[in-house]
Write an enzyme that holds these catalytic residues in place. Structure first.
Site, PDB file in Angstrom:
ATOM      1  N   VAL A 135       0.903  -1.147   0.000  1.00  0.00           N
ATOM      2  CA  VAL A 135       0.000   0.000   0.000  1.00  0.00           C
ATOM      3  C   VAL A 135       0.944   1.200   0.000  1.00  0.00           C
ATOM      4  O   VAL A 135       1.481   1.568   1.034  1.00  0.00           O
ATOM      5  CB  VAL A 135      -0.939   0.018   1.221  1.00  0.00           C
ATOM      6  N   PRO A 136       1.195   1.763  -1.171  1.00  0.00           N
ATOM      7  CA  PRO A 136       2.277   2.739  -1.327  1.00  0.00           C
ATOM      8  C   PRO A 136       1.958   4.120  -0.766  1.00  0.00           C
ATOM      9  O   PRO A 136       1.785   5.101  -1.503  1.00  0.00           O
ATOM     10  CB  PRO A 136       2.495   2.771  -2.836  1.00  0.00           C
ATOM     11  N   CYS A 137       1.903   4.215   0.547  1.00  0.00           N
ATOM     12  CA  CYS A 137       1.586   5.484   1.195  1.00  0.00           C
ATOM     13  C   CYS A 137       2.639   6.550   0.887  1.00  0.00           C
ATOM     14  O   CYS A 137       2.338   7.742   0.954  1.00  0.00           O
ATOM     15  CB  CYS A 137       1.424   5.297   2.695  1.00  0.00           C
ATOM     16  N   HIS A 138       3.827   6.121   0.490  1.00  0.00           N
ATOM     17  CA  HIS A 138       4.868   7.097   0.134  1.00  0.00           C
ATOM     18  C   HIS A 138       4.505   7.879  -1.123  1.00  0.00           C
ATOM     19  O   HIS A 138       5.075   8.933  -1.372  1.00  0.00           O
ATOM     20  CB  HIS A 138       6.221   6.392  -0.046  1.00  0.00           C
ATOM     21  N   ARG A 139       3.543   7.398  -1.899  1.00  0.00           N
ATOM     22  CA  ARG A 139       3.118   8.088  -3.123  1.00  0.00           C
ATOM     23  C   ARG A 139       2.073   9.169  -2.861  1.00  0.00           C
ATOM     24  O   ARG A 139       1.560   9.771  -3.795  1.00  0.00           O
ATOM     25  CB  ARG A 139       2.585   7.075  -4.133  1.00  0.00           C
TER      26      ARG A 139
END
Length: 178
Positions: A135-139
């Site tokens: 879950v690419p929360c860094h994006r």
């Protein structure tokens, strides 16, 4: 029963934890495998280290590819959402749809949820994300070209490193930490 595995990536040792329903946690790369193991055992003291099951092999390969700077789609990795609040699950679904190398702002995610005023709650949900990378929360970044927060070890610098690995334009901007 929860199981976990650690695996090597181009920037360190990452890991996943899972049960019969899917992934219950992911761990960003650490300098050594033992640090990643200890992290899982702190969160899941009953967990047992095991071989990655075939159904999760694509998630491991995808994380390894992303850490090499390659594009990888992890949107089909199964997640155990049984303990995830509904709002968080909706935020995570939107984040999972952001392709590598691209970003959305907290406000843009809030608009997709139907209310621009939910931006702060979006940030709070992402701060509790148990599946970083998958879950690419860094994006998800702040508005006005700001990076925004990141709750993983290393904070915003880790977020910037992940965005740079993916070739995101946000990583090339000047003052991202304001």
């Amino acid at each position: 029963m929860t199981h976990y595995a650690v695996f090597e990536t181009a920037i360190g040792w990452a890991g996943i934890a899972w049960n019969d329903l899917g992934l219950v946690a992911c761990h960003l790369p650490e300098a050594d495998a033992e640090t990643a193991r200890r992290s899982f055992l702190r969160r899941f003291p009953e967990a047992r280290e095991a071989e990655v099951p075939t159904r999760l092999g694509g998630a491991v390969a995808g994380v390894q590819a992303l850490m090499r700077g390659e594009k990888a789609d992890l949107s089909d990795a199964p997640l155990d959402l049984s303990r995830t609040p509904e709002f968080h699950a909706r935020v995570y679904e939107i984040a999972r749809a952001i392709p590598p190398g691209e970003t959305l702002t907290y406000s843009e995610v809030a608009v997709r949820l139907g209310d621009r005023l939910l931006a702060q709650q979006v940030g709070q949900a992402l701060g509790k994300n148990p599946w970083p990378i998958v879950v690419p929360c860094h994006r998800v970044t702040g508005s006005g070209g700001k990076l925004g927060g990141f709750s993983a070890r290393g904070g915003a610098r880790t977020k910037l490193k992940l965005l740079a690995i993916e070739g995101a334009p946000a990583a090339a901007q000047g003052d991202l930490f304001g």
